[in-house]
Design an enzyme around this catalytic site. Structure first.
Site, PDB file in Angstrom:
ATOM      1  N   ASN A 198       0.851  -1.187   0.000  1.00  0.00           N
ATOM      2  CA  ASN A 198       0.000   0.000   0.000  1.00  0.00           C
ATOM      3  C   ASN A 198       0.890   1.241   0.000  1.00  0.00           C
ATOM      4  OD1 ASN A 198      -1.730   2.211   0.907  1.00  0.00           O
ATOM      5  ND2 ASN A 198      -3.231   0.605   1.296  1.00  0.00           N
TER       6      ASN A 198
ATOM      7  N   HIS B 151      -9.259  -5.811  -3.314  1.00  0.00           N
ATOM      8  CA  HIS B 151      -7.967  -5.928  -2.635  1.00  0.00           C
ATOM      9  C   HIS B 151      -8.197  -6.198  -1.157  1.00  0.00           C
ATOM     10  CE1 HIS B 151      -9.343  -1.785  -2.691  1.00  0.00           C
ATOM     11  NE2 HIS B 151      -8.685  -1.580  -1.566  1.00  0.00           N
TER      12      HIS B 151
ATOM     13  N   HIS C 262      -6.747  -6.047   2.477  1.00  0.00           N
ATOM     14  CA  HIS C 262      -5.698  -5.358   3.226  1.00  0.00           C
ATOM     15  C   HIS C 262      -5.090  -6.302   4.255  1.00  0.00           C
ATOM     16  CE1 HIS C 262      -6.609  -1.226   1.902  1.00  0.00           C
ATOM     17  NE2 HIS C 262      -7.857  -1.639   1.848  1.00  0.00           N
TER      18      HIS C 262
END
Ligand code: ZN
Length: 164
Positions: free
Chosen positions: A55, A125, A127
């Site tokens: 990220n 996505h 995390h």
């Protein structure tokens, strides 16, 4: 509050100013780029059906994302083989992060839809955010100095080494 060192903020400001207009999905762009650009794109691992990317605006050091290769925002469209590889990559990500940083725990999850706080709703996505006791105020504060997590380049190098 004094900030000692925040190299990643530069990119944040740049990106916020210039915006991402005219650019496609950054996950797909990273995949389309030649592999020698992976460090620049923070692409940690290219799988057959799924990938791992750091990220760019991490909540914590080591914050990464596991995504299907296929560009989709529809969780229900994920195929068994995509889900399987995503699970394996989630497991490997946690294992690598444990070796790299020995966190006290992890937040692992999915934001589906804008209302959930997801920033990109076009490419799924997961995390993976390492957590340390006492990090809820964004890292411990000593003498008014905010401690900024490790730079993204360093994080990338360390995790890439451990991944292989
Ligand atoms: Zn995409």
């Amino acid at each position: 509050m004094e900030i000692l060192w925040a190299p990643w903020r530069l990119n944040y400001v740049k990106e916020a100013t210039e915006g991402r207009k005219g650019k496609g999905c950054f996950i797909c762009e990273a995949l389309k780029s030649p592999p020698e650009k992976d460090p620049e794109n923070l692409l940690l691992y290219r799988g057959e059906k799924a990938l791992v990317i750091l990220n760019r605006f991490p909540y914590n050091t080591g914050h990464l994302m596991v995504c299907p290769v296929r560009h989709t925002g529809d969780f229900l469209s994920l195929l068994p083989e995509e889900l399987q590889e995503i699970d394996l990559l989630l497991k490997k990500s946690i294992s690598v992060l444990k070796r790299a940083y020995n966190p006290d725990g992890f937040n692992v999850g999915l934001n589906l839809g804008k209302v959930s706080g997801g920033s990109i709703n076009t490419h799924i996505h997961y995390h993976v955010v390492p957590r340390w006791l006492g990090d809820t105020n964004f890292m411990p504060i000593v003498g008014g100095v905010k401690v900024i997590p490790q730079s993204l380049d360093e994080t990338y190098r360390l995790l890439k080494e451990l991944w292989e």
